[in-house]
Design an enzyme around this catalytic site. Structure first.
Site, PDB file in Angstrom:
ATOM      1  N   ARG A 103       0.839  -1.204   0.000  1.00 26.28           N
ATOM      2  CA  ARG A 103       0.000   0.000   0.000  1.00 26.28           C
ATOM      3  C   ARG A 103       0.869   1.247   0.000  1.00 26.28           C
ATOM      4  NH1 ARG A 103      -4.957   0.229   4.072  1.00 26.28           N
ATOM      5  NH2 ARG A 103      -3.362   1.124   5.413  1.00 26.28           N
ATOM      6  N   THR A 107      -1.874   7.220  -0.150  1.00 22.90           N
ATOM      7  CA  THR A 107      -3.192   6.966  -0.767  1.00 22.90           C
ATOM      8  C   THR A 107      -3.849   5.682  -0.260  1.00 22.90           C
ATOM      9  OG1 THR A 107      -2.219   5.678  -2.563  1.00 22.90           O
ATOM     10  CG2 THR A 107      -2.410   8.060  -2.909  1.00 22.90           C
ATOM     11  N   ASP A 199       0.511  -1.729  12.157  1.00 23.14           N
ATOM     12  CA  ASP A 199       1.043  -2.262  10.901  1.00 23.14           C
ATOM     13  C   ASP A 199       1.531  -3.682  11.138  1.00 23.14           C
ATOM     14  OD1 ASP A 199       2.917  -2.996   8.802  1.00 23.14           O
ATOM     15  OD2 ASP A 199       2.725  -0.923   8.131  1.00 23.14           O
ATOM     16  N   ASP A 202       5.145  -4.695   9.872  1.00 22.86           N
ATOM     17  CA  ASP A 202       6.222  -4.107  10.678  1.00 22.86           C
ATOM     18  C   ASP A 202       6.342  -4.805  12.024  1.00 22.86           C
ATOM     19  OD1 ASP A 202       6.889  -2.354   8.720  1.00 22.86           O
ATOM     20  OD2 ASP A 202       5.972  -0.588   9.649  1.00 22.86           O
TER      21      ASP A 202
HETATM   22  C1  PRP Z   1      -0.940  -4.569   4.621  1.00 21.76           C
HETATM   23  C2  PRP Z   1      -1.605  -5.892   4.933  1.00 21.76           C
HETATM   24  C3  PRP Z   1      -2.494  -6.114   3.744  1.00 21.76           C
HETATM   25  C4  PRP Z   1      -2.896  -4.710   3.367  1.00 21.76           C
HETATM   26  C5  PRP Z   1      -4.300  -4.459   3.808  1.00 21.76           C
HETATM   27  O1  PRP Z   1       0.113  -4.751   3.743  1.00 21.76           O
HETATM   28  O2  PRP Z   1      -0.697  -6.925   5.133  1.00 21.76           O
HETATM   29  O3  PRP Z   1      -1.863  -6.772   2.673  1.00 21.76           O
HETATM   30  O4  PRP Z   1      -1.994  -3.825   4.041  1.00 21.76           O
HETATM   31  O5  PRP Z   1      -4.744  -3.218   3.394  1.00 21.76           O
HETATM   32  P1  PRP Z   1      -5.869  -3.031   2.292  1.00 21.76           P
HETATM   33  O6  PRP Z   1      -6.961  -3.974   2.624  1.00 21.76           O
HETATM   34  O7  PRP Z   1      -6.264  -1.586   2.464  1.00 21.76           O
HETATM   35  O8  PRP Z   1      -5.259  -3.288   0.946  1.00 21.76           O
HETATM   36  P2  PRP Z   1       1.129  -3.576   3.333  1.00 21.76           P
HETATM   37  O9  PRP Z   1       0.682  -2.932   2.062  1.00 21.76           O
HETATM   38  O10 PRP Z   1       1.345  -2.671   4.497  1.00 21.76           O
HETATM   39  O11 PRP Z   1       2.441  -4.365   2.974  1.00 21.76           O
HETATM   40  P3  PRP Z   1       3.325  -5.394   3.855  1.00 21.76           P
HETATM   41  O12 PRP Z   1       2.548  -6.673   3.972  1.00 21.76           O
HETATM   42  O13 PRP Z   1       4.535  -5.547   3.010  1.00 21.76           O
HETATM   43  O14 PRP Z   1       3.603  -4.771   5.186  1.00 21.76           O
HETATM   44  N1  URA Z   2      -2.374  -2.887   7.032  1.00 15.75           N
HETATM   45  C1  URA Z   2      -1.980  -3.133   8.315  1.00 15.75           C
HETATM   46  O1  URA Z   2      -0.952  -3.791   8.544  1.00 15.75           O
HETATM   47  N2  URA Z   2      -2.741  -2.645   9.309  1.00 15.75           N
HETATM   48  C2  URA Z   2      -3.860  -1.933   9.078  1.00 15.75           C
HETATM   49  O2  URA Z   2      -4.512  -1.525  10.055  1.00 15.75           O
HETATM   50  C3  URA Z   2      -4.250  -1.693   7.760  1.00 15.75           C
HETATM   51  C4  URA Z   2      -3.494  -2.189   6.751  1.00 15.75           C
END
Ligand code: PRP
Ligand code: URA
Length: 207
Positions: A103, A107, A199, A202
């Site tokens: 993400r 945005t 997150d 993280d």
């Molecule tokens: C997070 C999470 C999902 C997504 C959810 O990933 O693991 O994949 O956000 O959000 P959404 O429903 O609004 O799309 P992120 O993009 O932070 O990447 P990561 O898994 O690499 O931390």
């Molecule tokens: N991705 C995350 O890891 N946490 C949230 O709350 C939303 C998106």
């Protein structure tokens, strides 16, 4: 909201509380992610078909069962990796496909950076693994890509879902069943789940 199975169990409530607590360290966060994930996988695999087979116990012959090898796991990188190890413990022969989505911090729109799916997914039950369903953008994109590759039977295993994300999947992919251990309240202005757990990637990877 439809097609959503909320998995409630004392073990889940206990582990979720630890995952939500901002003071939980990485090691403990990983341990409770595994516990919750296994409970979700148990529920999501409830409809797996079995074949009968005769086996010999040390005392006699008896009828046993074997799970058909009919699933595919698709963890959404990177946080979905956290659910893959617990899933693989139950169904270690299962093929695994990967999709990488991240993400944008401003945005909250996910962009894809990687994809590798197994062949012949048409007849398989594809279980998408992503612990957080927030806006639903990442999972919706994943399902769309799987459909373009021939995927037909698709379900989602997540740990925390926002109502906004569930509604989006219901609208864009009305045949997809969502298995989750929590349906939270709402998304904040940064599109983070509230109360949520922050997150996930993280916290799980210690970044
Ligand atoms: C997070 C999470 C999902 C997504 C959810 O990933 O693991 O994949 O956000 O959000 P959404 O429903 O609004 O799309 P992120 O993009 O932070 O990447 P990561 O898994 O690499 O931390
Ligand atoms: N991705 C995350 O890891 N946490 C949230 O709350 C939303 C998106």
């Amino acid at each position: 909201m439809q097609n959503v199975k909320l998995i409630d169990h004392p073990l889940v409530r206990h582990s979720l509380t630890i995952l939500r607590d901002k003071n939980t360290d990485t090691e403990t966060f990983r341990r409770h992610t595994a516990i919750v994930s296994q409970i979700i996988i148990m529920e999501a695999s409830r409809k797996c078909k079995l074949s009968k087979k005769t086996i010999e116990t040390p005392l006699t012959s008896t009828t046993g069962y074997e799970i058909y090898r009919s699933m595919v796991f698709v963890p959404v990188l990177r946080a979905g990796i956290s659910m893959l190890v617990p899933a693989r413990d139950f169904l270690p022969w299962t093929p695994v496909g990967f999709i990488g989505l991240e993400r944008d911090e401003k945005t909250a729109i996910a962009h894809q950076y990687y994809e590798k799916f197994p062949e012949n997914i048409e007849k398989k039950l594809i279980l998408v693994l992503d612990p957080m369903l927030a806006t639903g953008g990442s999972v919706s994109e994943t399902i769309q890509r799987l459909r373009e590759k021939g995927g037909k039977r698709i379900a989602l295993a997540c740990i925390v879902a926002a109502p906004e994300g569930i509604r989006r999947i219901n609208t864009e992919h009305p045949d997809v069943m969502i298995y989750t251990t929590a349906i939270d309240d709402h998304l904040d202005e940064r599109k983070f789940i509230v109360p949520g757990l922050g997150d996930f990637g993280d916290r799980y990877f210690g970044t």
